[in-house]
Design an enzyme around this catalytic site. Structure first.
Site, PDB file in Angstrom:
ATOM      1  N   ASP A   1       0.827  -1.208   0.000  1.00 35.60           N
ATOM      2  CA  ASP A   1       0.000   0.000   0.000  1.00 35.60           C
ATOM      3  C   ASP A   1       0.865   1.264   0.000  1.00 35.60           C
ATOM      4  O   ASP A   1       2.088   1.199  -0.072  1.00 35.60           O
ATOM      5  CB  ASP A   1      -0.944  -0.039   1.203  1.00 35.60           C
TER       6      ASP A   1
ATOM      7  N   ASP B   1     -10.634   2.368  -4.067  1.00 30.54           N
ATOM      8  CA  ASP B   1     -11.270   1.139  -3.600  1.00 30.54           C
ATOM      9  C   ASP B   1     -12.653   0.908  -4.213  1.00 30.54           C
ATOM     10  O   ASP B   1     -13.405   1.852  -4.473  1.00 30.54           O
ATOM     11  CB  ASP B   1     -11.427   1.174  -2.083  1.00 30.54           C
TER      12      ASP B   1
END
Length: 214
Positions: free
Chosen positions: A83, A138
């Site tokens: 990430d 997302d």
């Protein structure tokens, strides 16, 4: 079987290694990897190209790439989602190759999944660095969000190929908010886009209809 954020303790051990959360994974990650491998499956884990992971409940790998890659290899990890939270402000193009090099040095084949949410158009540079790269923010379990992820991902098609894929985020199939036909279309779109097909529902309780789609 991919473990996402919050699997580790807040601090590293005395040797500078990441430590699995003692409550959630009392036997540690290596024991879990051995168990998963015994079932004929592979194990994925999560880290971050910053000082902390996105939930800020464990350290990131920035500045610790080699020791973390070696740790993952020692544990028997097969997949790393990496990430992009709490960074030092440098470009991901500069930080992500450091983990690539560390993974290669660790001596175990580990799928390298970059996740900087498509902010810096990773399709144009990530094929030289990782095996997949998030091209979108997302996903969530709504038809509008599913279709919008597909639309955003579509323009990067020419950059994908064997060994490197555009990733519009994991599948929502079976999470119970859209229709069966919409879930079928969702899966078909991801397959057409050569996207990683990561199951995002609880496989222990999925319906027969979900199983048929998958």
């Amino acid at each position: 079987v991919n473990i996402d954020d919050c699997w580790g303790e807040l601090k590293r051990d005395k040797n500078g290694r990441l430590v699995a959360n003692s409550t959630t994974f009392p036997s540690g990650i290596k024991a879990l990897a051995d168990y998963v491998h015994s079932k004929g499956l592979k194990l994925g884990i999560y880290s971050d190209a910053g000082h902390y992971t996105c939930a800020k409940r464990q350290p990131g790998s920035l500045g610790h790439e080699e020791i973390d890659a070696a740790t993952f290899a020692d544990w028997g990890v097969d997949y790393l989602k990496y990430d992009n939270c709490y960074t030092d402000g440098s470009k991901p193009q500069d930080r992500y190759p450091k983990m690539r090099d560390a993974l290669l040095k660790a001596g175990r084949p580990i799928f390298y999944s970059l996740c900087e949410w498509g902010v810096d158009d990773p399709a144009t540079w990530a094929p030289k660095i990782g095996n997949s790269w998030r091209t979108t923010q997302d996903i969530n379990n709504t038809w509008t969000r599913i279709v919008s992820r597909a639309d955003l991902n579509n323009k990067w098609a020419k950059y994908a190929g064997p060994g490197g894929w555009n990733d519009p985020d994991m599948l929502e199939v079976g999470n119970g908010n859209v229709t069966k036909d919409e879930y079928g279309a969702h899966f078909s779109l991801w397959a057409l886009m050569k996207a990683p097909l990561l199951i995002g529902c609880d496989v222990r309780s999925m319906s027969l209809g979900t199983l048929k789609i998958l």
